[in-house]
Design a protein around this motif. Structure first.
Motif, mmCIF file in Angstrom:
data_model
loop_
_atom_site.group_PDB
_atom_site.id
_atom_site.type_symbol
_atom_site.label_atom_id
_atom_site.label_comp_id
_atom_site.label_asym_id
_atom_site.label_seq_id
_atom_site.Cartn_x
_atom_site.Cartn_y
_atom_site.Cartn_z
ATOM 1 N N TRP A 355 0.837 -1.211 0.000
ATOM 2 C CA TRP A 355 0.000 0.000 0.000
ATOM 3 C C TRP A 355 0.866 1.252 0.000
ATOM 4 C CZ3 TRP A 355 -0.431 4.261 3.207
ATOM 5 C CH2 TRP A 355 -1.603 5.038 3.083
ATOM 6 N N CYS A 360 -2.855 0.538 -4.124
ATOM 7 C CA CYS A 360 -2.808 -0.663 -3.300
ATOM 8 C C CYS A 360 -2.947 -1.878 -4.201
ATOM 9 C CB CYS A 360 -3.949 -0.634 -2.272
ATOM 10 S SG CYS A 360 -4.016 -2.105 -1.242
ATOM 11 N N ALA A 380 -8.111 0.148 1.973
ATOM 12 C CA ALA A 380 -7.004 1.048 1.623
ATOM 13 C C ALA A 380 -7.421 2.505 1.613
ATOM 14 C CB ALA A 380 -6.437 0.667 0.253
ATOM 15 N N CYS A 387 -6.489 0.465 -7.271
ATOM 16 C CA CYS A 387 -6.123 -0.793 -6.618
ATOM 17 C C CYS A 387 -6.193 -1.917 -7.646
ATOM 18 C CB CYS A 387 -7.103 -1.119 -5.487
ATOM 19 S SG CYS A 387 -7.238 0.194 -4.253
ATOM 20 N N VAL A 411 -4.360 -5.672 3.940
ATOM 21 C CA VAL A 411 -4.217 -4.271 3.516
ATOM 22 C C VAL A 411 -4.024 -3.375 4.738
ATOM 23 C CG1 VAL A 411 -5.424 -2.318 2.450
ATOM 24 C CG2 VAL A 411 -5.471 -4.575 1.349
#
Lengths: 726, 160
Positions: A355, A360, A380, A387, A411
């Protein structure tokens, strides 16, 4: 089951609110997408979303659904290859990412892999994808030759201009084909002309599983990666109160000890073994909350009350049940129960995440890539467009990996060290404690029999958990969970296989604090036991042959009757069983397929059960890969029979008591009956394969046990029952 | 640093003596074919060979391994993935998810090493690995097929 509801709503499978993060701004310095081979690059020209053909004629077929052992990857590739007319020996595969699916307006549609849906809910558009690619390749060749595409045909990755006999290969025209205009309509082949679909082809993913090369989620390795072990409050719904990390922090390799959400603690270390051993030394105080008062006994009382409760959701109704029971020459009733069970995938839950404040990425074994992406983005605090999720091989799924709880955790941990990839791996103990358990239910079945011993009335009352109410409340219909009635429904994929003039199937919903989940076979597991064992009871009570008794009620169910008759024929039901052995039958419609089993068992004088063999039959409509179907039949039997023999999670002080395979055993090879499978596709429909047959294994064995001993097992698992009185 | 002989190569690893061999193989030697399933020697996913004998590496401490003992993992069972068990498994398409299969294959190879023609009863006794996908039917068939492949190869003069 309402398929659409589940597909859509599984995307809601996201926990918690976004976390505000550690606030550090670190650029994403990792070569994120180069670590795994199976990441489709936009650099490689594709014919269309489903098909990439390399200059050497290698055909890469994109697979949206997850392979977790059930063979769907190979089956889906067969569907594409059939229409593409490619050389099967040149076929390989890759997973597109959920992020790419999002960016391309869901060109691959659903990634969700559950409910035995892989093939039966995507066969149409997947085959169309193959057919469209074939047409585009032919158009490209025709263009080069300056001929009409209608004069060209494709076979075995070769395009031939029929009038002139000129040929070219897919690989030579693939680039040009990819620039072409996709056809607006395609015509799919007549099933009678299929050459690839229906063949017992070897799986595309076997060889790497024999050498240790297959990369599972827990094997992911990224540059600079660190490892995390986690423990969440053992009582579901409980919270983290405080923790003392002094001793753990001083241990070898430990980098940090962090709270994860409001209910877990993780240790991050150089190696997972260091993280795990340090986690054992963290002193944690839990706020277990009121669920700490829950026990198996309290749940049992709660469900027992539901068996006679006034109010219940009606799932299937015919005639007049009250009148039917009132006028019966004889009524007969029995109570059954089925426990919580853990999926116990061989590979414990895991996910690897990296992250930064801008991006992420997650690598994980998931049955639902899109839900994993949504979970990653939510955790995230980033839009999904920033992501992505890279699907990695699953060490078993069985429904457990449709959830994304482990993604959320990974995460959140990764957010405490921006830019550093963190691999979170659960211990087996954590996996046992934090399942999405097979729902716990009880049932009371009451039959009204006429003077000739025919079933004139049947009431099936189910009391217990609803998966949808807990996980996907928007899937409920006026509060009712339709999934509860699998194998007992009026029509559809889970239609009851019998006609009873006066019928009531209803559900007193009793939800407990332990989260239920979709567990291979879902509610057909217990419903088939309830119904098929009770029907067997009725046959014996009225002195009728269990086969003939069933056949009488199945006149309106020809396909179900056909599989039942097939196993009876294979087992030579009309002749006595081999000396010392006893037989039991079971039939069911589940996940769109018709399935039946005849088990042959013996029980020794001291009550030891031997399951000698089981004859199985399945009619999935179309059988895409018969040898894989056979593997799913005997494999599902192991899962179902393990559950029947041993599967039980009990609750004490709010927590699951079983923590590993010593207290939650799984069947071994020595207990495995030989399974003789008949795959009998009648065509015209697409039924599931991975789950349906699990429904019939346990009831067939339980009915055979009754035939052997006179002991009727109504409460699972079998380990708690004595088969012969001492 | 501790010296181990893994798949024919002397490898130096840096781990505490009480670290299970499983985690030394996975995290120090980078051999992730050997799997973690239970950590208490119940499931057999972590099965490797030490001097040809099947060992559940998740409870086998590093300190118990001698440098001259030969550790074989799934990656080193054969140079080209053609050990008779691997050949048989490929012919029968035995694996499903595949996670337990390295352990299953190593346990089967060890059984055949000690008992070239095992009976069903031998298999029942010796193969106690858990497979949740339920591949047992083809595992049993595969062990019998591997025994035949082994015999055929031996009679052709190939190395066992």
């Amino acid at each position: 089951m309402t398929i659409e509801t589940i597909k859509v709503s599984r995307r809601q499978f996201v926990f918690g609110a976004a976390i505000t993060g550690a606030g550090l701004s670190v650029g994403m310095a990792l070569p994120l997408s180069k670590t795994l081979a199976a990441v489709p690059g936009s650099t490689r020209p594709e014919v269309n979303a489903w098909v990439v053909v390399a200059p050497d004629d290698t055909v890469t077929i994109r697979i949206a659904r997850s392979e977790m052992g059930q063979g769907t990857l190979t089956g889906l590739a067969q569907l594409v290859a059939e229409e593409l007319e490619c050389d099967w020996d040149k076929v390989t595969w890759e997973y597109p990412t959920p992020g790419e699916n999002l960016a391309r307006a869901r060109v691959w549609q659903s990634f969700s892999t559950g409910g035995s849906q892989g093939i039966r809910s995507s066969h149409q558009y997947v085959r169309e994808g193959g057919a469209a690619a074939r047409q585009m390749l032919i158009e490209a060749a025709a263009d080069v030759w300056g001929v009409k595409s209608a004069e060209c045909v494709a076979a075995n990755s070769i395009i031939t201009h029929t009038p002139s006999g000129r040929t070219t290969t897919f690989g030579k025209v693939a680039n040009a084909a990819g620039q072409g205009v996709p056809p607006t309509t395609v015509t799919l082949k007549d099933p009678a002309t299929w050459k690839v679909i229906g063949q017992p082809l070897p799986r595309l993913d076997t060889l790497e599983k024999l050498t240790g090369k297959q990369v599972f989620g827990s094997d992911v390795s990224l540059p600079g990666m660190v490892n995390a072990a986690i423990t969440a409050c053992p009582v579901h719904g409980g919270k983290l109160a405080s923790f003392d990390a002094k001793a753990a922090s001083a241990m070898a390799g430990v980098m940090s000890v962090v709270a994860v959400g409001d209910d877990a603690v993780a240790v991050v270390a150089d190696t997972w073994w260091h993280a795990k051993t340090a986690l054992d030394k963290v002193v944690i105080t839990w706020d277990k909350g009121e669920n700490a008062n829950v026990s198996s006994a309290s749940i049992d009382a709660f469900l027992t009350e539901g068996l006679s409760a006034e109010q219940a959701f009606v799932g299937n109704e015919a005639g007049d049940i009250k009148a039917g029971l009132a006028r019966a020459a004889r009524t007969y009733s029995a109570d059954y129960s089925y426990p919580f069970q853990n999926h116990a995938t061989m590979e414990p839950m895991n996910a690897t995440a990296v992250w930064t404040k801008d991006r992420c990425e997650v690598w994980c074994p998931t049955q639902n890539g899109e839900a994993a992406l949504a979970a990653a983005a939510a955790a995230a605090g980033l839009p999904q467009e920033q992501c992505d999720v890279h699907k990695v091989s699953l060490g078993g799924g069985f429904g457990r990996r449709g959830a994304s709880d482990f993604v959320t955790q990974a995460v959140k941990i990764a957010m405490t060290m921006p830019g550093t990839p963190v691999k979170l791996l659960w211990t087996r103990e954590e996996d046992m404690l934090h399942g999405y358990y097979h729902p716990i239910t009880k049932a009371r079945l009451t039959a009204g029999l006429d003077a000739e011993g025919n079933v004139d009335a049947l009431h099936v009352r189910i009391s217990g958990q609803s998966i949808l109410a807990t996980l996907i409340p928007q899937g409920l219909r006026d509060g009712m969970d339709p999934v509860v009635f699998q194998a007992l429904a009026a029509e559809g994929d889970h239609a009851l296989s019998y006609t009873v003039p006066n019928l009531l199937v209803d559900h007193a919903m009793r939800n407990t604090h332990l989260t239920p989940g979709f567990w291979r076979g879902v509610n057909v597991n217990q419903n088939a036991i309830y119904l098929e064992c009770f029907v067997d009871e009725l046959a014996h009570e009225t002195g009728q042959d269990p086969l003939a008794f069933r056949q009488k009620m199945m006149r309106n169910h020809p396909l179900a009757l056909a599989v039942l008759n097939k196993v009876a024929e294979k087992a030579e039901w009309d002749k006595p069983a081999p000396a010392g052995r006893h037989r039991g039958l079971s039939v069911c419609k589940a996940f769109g397929s018709y399935v039946a089993a005849c088990a042959e068992v013996s029980v020794s004088a001291d009550g030891k059960l031997t399951m000698h063999r089981i004859f199985a039959a399945t009619d999935p409509g179309y059988a895409v890969n018969p040898q894989q179907i056979e593997a799913q039949v005997f494999g599902s039997f192991v899962y179902g029979l393990s559950a029947m023999l041993y599967g039980e999670c009990t609750v004490q002080d709010g927590a699951v008591e079983q923590r590993n395979f010593d207290t939650y055993p799984s069947m071994k090879i020595a207990e495995m009956p030989h399974v003789d499978t008949t795959v009998m596709p009648s065509g015209g429909f697409w039924g599931g394969v991975g789950e349906p047959t699990i429904a019939v294994a346990a009831p067939a064995v339980l009915n055979a046990i009754f035939a052997a001993t006179g002991t009727r097992v109504r409460h699972l698992p079998l380990k708690n029952q004595a088969l012969r009185s001492a | 640093m501790v010296k181990l002989t893994i798949n024919g190569k002397v490898t130096e690893v840096d781990a505490e003596g009480d670290t299970p061999l499983l985690w030394v193989l996975r995290e120090q030697a980078g051999l992730t074919g050997t799997k973690y399933g239970c950590g208490i020697a119940q499931c057999g996913s972590c099965t490797v060979h030490i001097d040809g004998e099947a060992v559940r590496s998740c409870v086998y401490p590093l300190a118990a391994v001698q440098e001259n003992q030969k550790i074989t993992t799934i990656e080193g069972l054969s140079a080209t993935g053609d050990h008779p068990v691997q050949q048989a498994w490929a012919q029968l398409d035995t694996p499903q998810c595949g996670y337990c299969q390295p352990g299953m294959i190593m346990a089967s190879a060890a059984l055949l090493g000690n008992n070239p023609e095992p009976t069903d009863a031998d298999i029942d006794k010796q193969i106690t690995n858990i497979c949740r996908c339920g591949t047992f039917q083809r595992v049993r068939e595969g062990i019998h097929l591997a025994a035949k492949i082994n015999t055929a190869q031996s009679s052709k003069g190939s190395a066992k």
